[in-house]
Design an enzyme around this catalytic site. Structure first.
Site, PDB file in Angstrom:
ATOM      1  CD1 TRP A 156      82.379 -16.431  28.344  1.00 36.77           C
ATOM      2  CD2 TRP A 156      81.682 -16.005  26.264  1.00 36.77           C
ATOM      3  NE1 TRP A 156      81.078 -16.872  28.233  1.00 36.77           N
ATOM      4  CE2 TRP A 156      80.630 -16.623  26.967  1.00 36.77           C
ATOM      5  CE3 TRP A 156      81.476 -15.638  24.923  1.00 36.77           C
ATOM      6  CZ2 TRP A 156      79.393 -16.883  26.393  1.00 36.77           C
ATOM      7  CZ3 TRP A 156      80.234 -15.902  24.348  1.00 36.77           C
ATOM      8  CH2 TRP A 156      79.213 -16.510  25.081  1.00 36.77           C
ATOM      9  NE  ARG A 194      91.722  -5.620  21.360  1.00 40.48           N
ATOM     10  CZ  ARG A 194      91.182  -6.351  22.318  1.00 40.48           C
ATOM     11  NH1 ARG A 194      90.077  -7.013  22.081  1.00 40.48           N
ATOM     12  NH2 ARG A 194      91.738  -6.446  23.503  1.00 40.48           N
ATOM     13  CG  HIS A 250      83.883  -7.616  21.856  1.00 39.69           C
ATOM     14  ND1 HIS A 250      84.680  -7.574  22.977  1.00 39.69           N
ATOM     15  CD2 HIS A 250      84.725  -7.696  20.793  1.00 39.69           C
ATOM     16  CE1 HIS A 250      85.958  -7.610  22.598  1.00 39.69           C
ATOM     17  NE2 HIS A 250      86.005  -7.690  21.283  1.00 39.69           N
ATOM     18  CB  SER A 276      95.454  -2.110  30.491  1.00 39.98           C
ATOM     19  OG  SER A 276      95.966  -3.402  30.669  1.00 39.98           O
ATOM     20  CG  LEU A 309      74.725   4.209  37.897  1.00 36.21           C
ATOM     21  CD1 LEU A 309      75.660   4.025  39.089  1.00 36.21           C
ATOM     22  CD2 LEU A 309      74.398   2.838  37.302  1.00 36.21           C
ATOM     23  NE  ARG A 350      93.038  -6.498  32.993  1.00 35.14           N
ATOM     24  CZ  ARG A 350      93.770  -5.886  32.094  1.00 35.14           C
ATOM     25  NH1 ARG A 350      94.400  -4.788  32.418  1.00 35.14           N
ATOM     26  NH2 ARG A 350      93.892  -6.361  30.860  1.00 35.14           N
ATOM     27  CG  ASP A 375      91.019  -8.453  29.665  1.00 33.65           C
ATOM     28  OD1 ASP A 375      90.725  -8.533  28.459  1.00 33.65           O
ATOM     29  OD2 ASP A 375      92.154  -8.695  30.107  1.00 33.65           O
ATOM     30  CB  SER A 387      92.040   0.981  25.414  1.00 33.11           C
ATOM     31  OG  SER A 387      92.755   0.232  24.469  1.00 33.11           O
ATOM     32  CB  SER A 388      94.174   5.254  23.249  1.00 38.46           C
ATOM     33  OG  SER A 388      93.595   5.959  24.304  1.00 38.46           O
ATOM     34  NE  ARG A 436      89.595 -10.809  19.699  1.00 33.14           N
ATOM     35  CZ  ARG A 436      90.106 -10.939  20.931  1.00 33.14           C
ATOM     36  NH1 ARG A 436      90.560 -12.108  21.331  1.00 33.14           N
ATOM     37  NH2 ARG A 436      90.187  -9.912  21.737  1.00 33.14           N
TER      38      ARG A 436
HETATM   39  C1  FPP Z   1      88.351  -6.733  26.480  1.00 34.08           C
HETATM   40  O1  FPP Z   1      88.222  -8.097  26.198  1.00 34.08           O
HETATM   41  C2  FPP Z   1      87.134  -6.046  26.093  1.00 34.08           C
HETATM   42  C3  FPP Z   1      87.068  -5.052  25.172  1.00 34.08           C
HETATM   43  C4  FPP Z   1      88.218  -4.541  24.427  1.00 34.08           C
HETATM   44  C5  FPP Z   1      85.792  -4.441  24.835  1.00 34.08           C
HETATM   45  C6  FPP Z   1      84.835  -4.339  25.978  1.00 34.08           C
HETATM   46  C7  FPP Z   1      83.512  -4.116  25.428  1.00 34.08           C
HETATM   47  C8  FPP Z   1      82.369  -4.629  25.920  1.00 34.08           C
HETATM   48  C9  FPP Z   1      82.228  -5.398  27.157  1.00 34.08           C
HETATM   49  C10 FPP Z   1      81.129  -4.427  25.214  1.00 34.08           C
HETATM   50  C11 FPP Z   1      80.507  -3.149  25.605  1.00 34.08           C
HETATM   51  C12 FPP Z   1      80.943  -2.204  24.628  1.00 34.08           C
HETATM   52  C13 FPP Z   1      80.248  -1.250  24.128  1.00 34.08           C
HETATM   53  C14 FPP Z   1      80.507  -1.047  22.729  1.00 34.08           C
HETATM   54  C15 FPP Z   1      79.283  -0.428  24.906  1.00 34.08           C
HETATM   55  P1  FPP Z   1      89.271  -8.745  25.210  1.00 34.08           P
HETATM   56  O2  FPP Z   1      88.705  -8.675  23.835  1.00 34.08           O
HETATM   57  O3  FPP Z   1      90.600  -8.081  25.369  1.00 34.08           O
HETATM   58  O4  FPP Z   1      89.306 -10.221  25.714  1.00 34.08           O
HETATM   59  P2  FPP Z   1      90.558 -11.204  25.684  1.00 34.08           P
HETATM   60  O5  FPP Z   1      91.556 -10.652  26.662  1.00 34.08           O
HETATM   61  O6  FPP Z   1      89.972 -12.497  26.148  1.00 34.08           O
HETATM   62  O7  FPP Z   1      91.061 -11.256  24.282  1.00 34.08           O
END
Ligand code: FPP
Length: 245
Positions: free
Chosen positions: A21, A67, A33, A185, A127, A177, A16, A61-62, A29
């Site tokens: 970031w 978003r 990612h 979550s 792994l 987390r 998360d 997530s489901s 956003r």
């Molecule tokens: C939560 O941060 C993160 C996600 C919903 C996506 C996680 C995905 C990655 C780390 C990239 C790797 C993914 C793939 C496609 C292999 P958030 O967006 O909820 O952050 P926030 O809470 O700061 O808004």
């Protein structure tokens, strides 16, 4: 604590904080990612080097379909790009990749990419890397129950556990987390029953080797009792009856 116990066999992570970031840096956003993929690459490598045998991450997530459309399509695109870029290296490092989640809503292109990555790495044993994509813990429990019902099997704990999407790995020892929130979550609701939980304020793109090492060191200081008493854990001799446990 023995040295053997200090490294978790299976680590699960809610990655998360990507959005925050990016927002802090006035970036879209999706840029967060992308940086998250860099952090994930480093994390997979570190887990392999440390002797962790399974890593499970929550990539989509489901509920993430809710978003904004551009973020959802950005994550789909990122998955496709990450697969083509990263899979050869993961294959070389002996990482077995598995996707966990409901694929029915994914595009054919994405589904083909997942199947190819799984087929290519199927023989690897160093792994096991589970990427939860369009996954939800409730979905998993429901699909496991539906499978048992379809086969006419009794709904028992053992049968359910065997029908879960993560039945190929033991339950996670450590669930991390990032991003400061302290909740599950809808991740691994069944499998995290006895996982040690570790929360950090670090945003996922900032979660580096030192942060992973700190989480593992913290895990090494926990006493895992699985419903037993401290005394029983210290002396797990056969004198201890099942009833007393
Ligand atoms: C939560 O941060 C993160 C996600 C919903 C996506 C996680 C995905 C990655 C780390 C990239 C790797 C993914 C793939 C496609 C292999 P958030 O967006 O909820 O952050 P926030 O809470 O700061 O808004």
């Amino acid at each position: 604590m023995t040295a053997k116990r200090a490294i978790p066999h299976h680590i699960a992570i809610v990655m998360d904080g990507n959005g925050r970031w990016a927002t802090k840096r006035f970036l879209p956003r999706v840029a967060g990612h992308k940086k998250g993929v860099d952090a994930l690459r480093a994390c997979v490598r570190r887990c392999g080097d440390l002797g962790v045998r399974a890593l499970t991450v929550f990539a989509f997530s489901s509920e993430n379909w809710k978003r904004p459309a551009d973020e959802v399509s950005g994550l789909m695109e990122l998955l496709a790009v990450a697969l083509s870029r990263e899979v050869p290296q993961l294959q070389a490092e002996g990482v077995r990749i598995l996707f966990v989640g409901d694929r029915t809503r994914l595009s054919e292109k994405v589904r083909n990419g997942l199947a190819q990555a799984e087929a290519l790495t199927a023989g690897n044993t160093r792994l096991t890397f589970n990427i939860c994509f369009n996954y939800g813990g409730r979905w998993d429990i429901a699909q496991a129950a539906a499978r048992l019902a379809a086969r006419g099997e009794e709904i028992t704990e053992d049968n359910l556990a065997g029908a879960m999407a993560l039945a190929h790995v033991p339950d996670p020892d450590l669930l991390i987390r990032t991003g400061g929130e302290q909740r599950i979550s809808n991740f691994l609701l069944w499998q995290a029953a006895y996982s040690e939980l570790y929360f950090t304020d670090k945003l996922w793109p900032e979660f580096d080797d030192a942060a992973l090492d700190a989480a593992i060191a913290d895990y090494g200081r926990r006493e895992r009792r699985f419903g037993r008493t401290s005394e029983q854990v210290a002396d797990p001799s056969p004198r201890v009856s099942r009833k007393a446990a």
